[in-house]
Scaffold this motif. Structure first.
Motif, mmCIF file in Angstrom:
data_model
loop_
_atom_site.group_PDB
_atom_site.id
_atom_site.type_symbol
_atom_site.label_atom_id
_atom_site.label_comp_id
_atom_site.label_asym_id
_atom_site.label_seq_id
_atom_site.Cartn_x
_atom_site.Cartn_y
_atom_site.Cartn_z
ATOM 1 N N LEU A 295 15.499 21.038 3.382
ATOM 2 C CA LEU A 295 15.834 20.701 4.758
ATOM 3 C C LEU A 295 15.002 19.530 5.273
ATOM 4 O O LEU A 295 14.895 19.329 6.475
ATOM 5 N N PHE A 296 14.432 18.755 4.362
ATOM 6 C CA PHE A 296 13.585 17.645 4.798
ATOM 7 C C PHE A 296 14.392 16.591 5.563
ATOM 8 O O PHE A 296 15.602 16.470 5.402
ATOM 9 N N THR A 297 13.688 15.826 6.382
ATOM 10 C CA THR A 297 14.296 14.746 7.150
ATOM 11 C C THR A 297 14.061 13.433 6.426
ATOM 12 O O THR A 297 12.913 13.039 6.208
ATOM 13 N N SER A 298 15.129 12.756 6.051
ATOM 14 C CA SER A 298 15.014 11.510 5.310
ATOM 15 C C SER A 298 14.927 10.324 6.259
ATOM 16 O O SER A 298 15.617 10.268 7.276
ATOM 17 N N TYR A 299 14.061 9.352 5.907
ATOM 18 C CA TYR A 299 13.927 8.125 6.671
ATOM 19 C C TYR A 299 14.747 6.992 6.033
ATOM 20 O O TYR A 299 14.750 5.870 6.531
ATOM 21 N N VAL A 300 15.435 7.280 4.955
ATOM 22 C CA VAL A 300 16.140 6.266 4.179
ATOM 23 C C VAL A 300 17.513 5.982 4.790
ATOM 24 O O VAL A 300 18.225 6.906 5.211
ATOM 25 N N THR A 301 17.892 4.711 4.804
ATOM 26 C CA THR A 301 19.242 4.316 5.198
ATOM 27 C C THR A 301 20.072 4.136 3.935
ATOM 28 O O THR A 301 19.743 3.293 3.090
ATOM 29 N N ASP A 302 21.104 4.934 3.783
ATOM 30 C CA ASP A 302 21.932 4.874 2.575
ATOM 31 C C ASP A 302 22.516 3.478 2.392
ATOM 32 O O ASP A 302 22.961 2.835 3.352
ATOM 33 N N GLY A 303 22.501 3.015 1.129
ATOM 34 C CA GLY A 303 23.045 1.709 0.814
ATOM 35 C C GLY A 303 22.060 0.566 0.962
ATOM 36 O O GLY A 303 22.390 -0.582 0.635
ATOM 37 N N THR A 304 20.850 0.852 1.441
ATOM 38 C CA THR A 304 19.823 -0.185 1.620
ATOM 39 C C THR A 304 18.909 -0.226 0.398
ATOM 40 O O THR A 304 18.555 0.814 -0.162
ATOM 41 N N PHE A 305 18.516 -1.413 -0.018
ATOM 42 C CA PHE A 305 17.515 -1.570 -1.070
ATOM 43 C C PHE A 305 16.165 -1.857 -0.426
ATOM 44 O O PHE A 305 16.078 -2.528 0.609
ATOM 45 N N TYR A 306 15.099 -1.349 -1.062
ATOM 46 C CA TYR A 306 13.768 -1.397 -0.478
ATOM 47 C C TYR A 306 12.769 -2.071 -1.417
ATOM 48 O O TYR A 306 12.760 -1.803 -2.626
ATOM 49 N N ASP A 307 11.933 -2.949 -0.837
ATOM 50 C CA ASP A 307 10.745 -3.444 -1.526
ATOM 51 C C ASP A 307 9.625 -2.426 -1.298
ATOM 52 O O ASP A 307 9.472 -1.913 -0.178
ATOM 53 N N THR A 308 8.857 -2.136 -2.321
ATOM 54 C CA THR A 308 7.818 -1.112 -2.203
ATOM 55 C C THR A 308 6.436 -1.713 -2.440
ATOM 56 O O THR A 308 6.248 -2.544 -3.327
ATOM 57 N N TYR A 309 5.468 -1.258 -1.649
ATOM 58 C CA TYR A 309 4.074 -1.664 -1.751
ATOM 59 C C TYR A 309 3.234 -0.433 -2.091
ATOM 60 O O TYR A 309 3.418 0.632 -1.486
ATOM 61 N N TYR A 310 2.322 -0.589 -3.044
ATOM 62 C CA TYR A 310 1.510 0.518 -3.523
ATOM 63 C C TYR A 310 0.027 0.187 -3.333
ATOM 64 O O TYR A 310 -0.447 -0.868 -3.755
ATOM 65 N N ILE A 311 -0.704 1.108 -2.706
ATOM 66 C CA ILE A 311 -2.156 0.992 -2.580
ATOM 67 C C ILE A 311 -2.771 2.282 -3.119
ATOM 68 O O ILE A 311 -2.557 3.360 -2.551
ATOM 69 N N LYS A 312 -3.494 2.172 -4.207
ATOM 70 C CA LYS A 312 -4.196 3.310 -4.786
ATOM 71 C C LYS A 312 -5.678 3.119 -4.519
ATOM 72 O O LYS A 312 -6.237 2.056 -4.827
ATOM 73 N N TYR A 313 -6.342 4.134 -3.973
ATOM 74 C CA TYR A 313 -7.702 3.926 -3.476
ATOM 75 C C TYR A 313 -8.466 5.251 -3.425
ATOM 76 O O TYR A 313 -7.877 6.344 -3.462
ATOM 77 N N TYR A 314 -9.777 5.123 -3.333
ATOM 78 C CA TYR A 314 -10.628 6.265 -2.990
ATOM 79 C C TYR A 314 -10.837 6.239 -1.479
ATOM 80 O O TYR A 314 -11.271 5.222 -0.926
ATOM 81 N N PRO A 315 -10.517 7.331 -0.782
ATOM 82 C CA PRO A 315 -10.655 7.311 0.673
ATOM 83 C C PRO A 315 -12.098 7.057 1.109
ATOM 84 O O PRO A 315 -13.042 7.545 0.499
ATOM 85 N N TYR A 316 -12.233 6.278 2.165
ATOM 86 C CA TYR A 316 -13.534 5.991 2.728
ATOM 87 C C TYR A 316 -14.035 7.219 3.480
ATOM 88 O O TYR A 316 -13.311 7.857 4.229
ATOM 89 N N ASP A 317 -15.291 7.573 3.267
ATOM 90 C CA ASP A 317 -15.903 8.665 4.023
ATOM 91 C C ASP A 317 -17.335 8.259 4.315
ATOM 92 O O ASP A 317 -18.146 8.096 3.402
ATOM 93 N N GLU A 318 -17.670 8.101 5.587
ATOM 94 C CA GLU A 318 -18.987 7.569 5.926
ATOM 95 C C GLU A 318 -20.117 8.500 5.523
ATOM 96 O O GLU A 318 -21.267 8.058 5.336
ATOM 97 N N TYR A 319 -19.833 9.812 5.351
ATOM 98 C CA TYR A 319 -20.896 10.740 4.972
ATOM 99 C C TYR A 319 -21.069 10.835 3.467
ATOM 100 O O TYR A 319 -22.065 11.353 2.987
ATOM 101 N N LEU A 320 -20.102 10.371 2.712
ATOM 102 C CA LEU A 320 -20.182 10.422 1.249
ATOM 103 C C LEU A 320 -19.988 9.025 0.680
ATOM 104 O O LEU A 320 -19.370 8.841 -0.348
ATOM 105 N N ASP A 321 -20.543 8.056 1.375
ATOM 106 C CA ASP A 321 -20.295 6.668 0.999
ATOM 107 C C ASP A 321 -21.108 6.231 -0.211
ATOM 108 O O ASP A 321 -20.698 5.359 -0.963
ATOM 109 N N THR A 322 -22.255 6.817 -0.415
ATOM 110 C CA THR A 322 -23.122 6.371 -1.502
ATOM 111 C C THR A 322 -23.200 7.360 -2.657
ATOM 112 O O THR A 322 -23.485 6.975 -3.783
#
Length: 385
Positions: A295-322
């Motif tokens: 029953l999920f809600t889709s944000y996709v418009t049928d028939g549209t093609f999409y460019d995709t951007y990927y960012i893979k990262y370690y989340p920043y945490d100010e208490y565990l920064d070092t």
């Protein structure tokens, strides 16, 4: 297998939020925000300690004051990434959509035929579904007889001119009449007389998986490719694997190779199911499949093609920064924009993270030429097979 914690954003347009904060995002709108939740732009994002990617919700929880919260409207906050900072980015790349998907085209030419021979046209077809049903692909062949030539006292050994044109027409007719081959291929003649070629063109594959069950996984990409060769005499079972080079009587050339589509609405909707299928109205769940909420809600418009951007990262945490005694867990953000509309987002991300790596697939028929004052180098990138 990648166990990165992934958040998927599917943009409704390429316009980013330019004012306000995360609570001011309209339905489907994407914005970039600094630690104080003010707008991040290409001019100030590099100086921020970290930034968020956020999107206004399309799904409404609850709607119309249904559970007595006292407020009519959306009670669900914006969808948001973890804290991203350039020093902890592992990968940053993009994939441009490919909507014009080439199909394979093959030509058979340079005939070396003699009179009164049996000529076999042999084919081996491959795709995901074909290889599931047939070992070593779908193997099919048909035979076309060369004409019985009469040249008086001097026997004529080569078939050429009008006789060759007729022979190629007969081969095209037999191929188009074959129930199995004609499902996947179209045969036609190009040229006339001794210049006649047999052109074999792949038909677009049937889109499998579009069942009547709306909760099924509907998308599976596929690609058809085939080999074709022409030999003298009847074919053997081994010729489908390794053709008999001594009896090849024509040259088979791949004119265009097939490729996969990239960034289709069906593909991005499948990513929603895989990665973000709990975006639903009023917290409802259909328990038919336990791997995702149907029953999920889709944000996709049928028939549209999409460019995709990927960012893979370690989340920043100010208490565990070092130092962090635990096993680090990386996260991934995937942002899909209708093709050609992600310029503003890309500009801001380049300011924050540096140049983006473009890993888009190369069109298999693309030829690149590099010239200098004295030399010219040409290279062609093709799929194999």
């Amino acid at each position: 297998m990648d166990f990165s914690l992934t958040t998927l954003f599917v943009a409704t347009s390429g316009t980013l939020a330019s004012s306000g904060s995360t609570q001011d995002l309209t339905a489907g709108q994407i914005g970039l925000f600094r630690p104080d939740y003010s707008i991040a732009t290409s001019g100030n994002i590099a100086a921020a300690k970290y930034f968020y990617i956020a999107q206004g919700r399309i799904e409404v929880v609850p709607s119309n004051n249904a559970v007595g919260f006292g407020t009519v409207g959306n009670q669900l906050g914006s969808k948001r990434s973890d804290k991203i900072t350039s020093t902890k980015v592992i990968e940053w790349y993009k994939v441009t959509a490919v909507s014009n998907v080439p199909t394979q085209v093959q030509s058979i030419s340079s005939w070396n035929l003699e009179c009164s021979e049996q000529i076999t046209f042999a084919f081996v077809l491959h795709s995901s579904y074909i290889d599931t049903g047939f070992f070593n692909g779908l193997t099919k062949s048909f035979i076309v007889d060369t004409p019985c030539c009469s040249c008086g006292a001097n026997p004529c050994t080569d078939v050429s001119g009008t006789a060759l044109q007729t022979f190629v027409d007969q081969a095209a007719a037999k191929g188009n009449a074959d129930p199995a081959l004609s499902t996947f291929l179209t045969f036609s003649r190009f040229g006339t007389g001794s210049n006649s070629q047999l052109i074999i063109t792949e038909k677009p594959l049937t889109v499998y998986g579009n069942t009547c069950d709306f909760s099924a996984y509907p998308y599976e990409y596929d690609r058809l490719w085939f080999r074709a060769f022409v030999i003298k005499g009847p074919i053997t079972t081994q010729d489908f694997i390794v053709s008999d080079s001594c009896d090849i009587v024509a040259t088979s050339t791949v004119v265009q190779r097939s490729d996969y589509p990239t960034g289709s609405s069906a593909e991005i909707k499948q990513l929603e199911k895989n990665l973000w299928s709990y975006q639903v109205n009023q917290f409802k769940h259909q328990y038919k499949y336990n791997s995702w909420n149907q029953l999920f809600t889709s944000y996709v418009t049928d028939g549209t093609f999409y460019d995709t951007y990927y960012i893979k990262y370690y989340p920043y945490d100010e208490y565990l920064d070092t130092w962090n005694p635990g096993v680090p867990q990386d996260s991934t953000v995937i942002v899909a924009f209708p093709t050609g509309t992600g310029t503003a987002f890309e500009t801001a991300m380049v300011a924050a993270l540096g140049a983006v790596t473009d890993v888009s697939g190369t069109n298999p028929t693309t030829t690149t030429t590099t010239s200098t004052t004295s030399t010219s180098t040409t290279s062609t990138t093709t799929l194999i097979p």
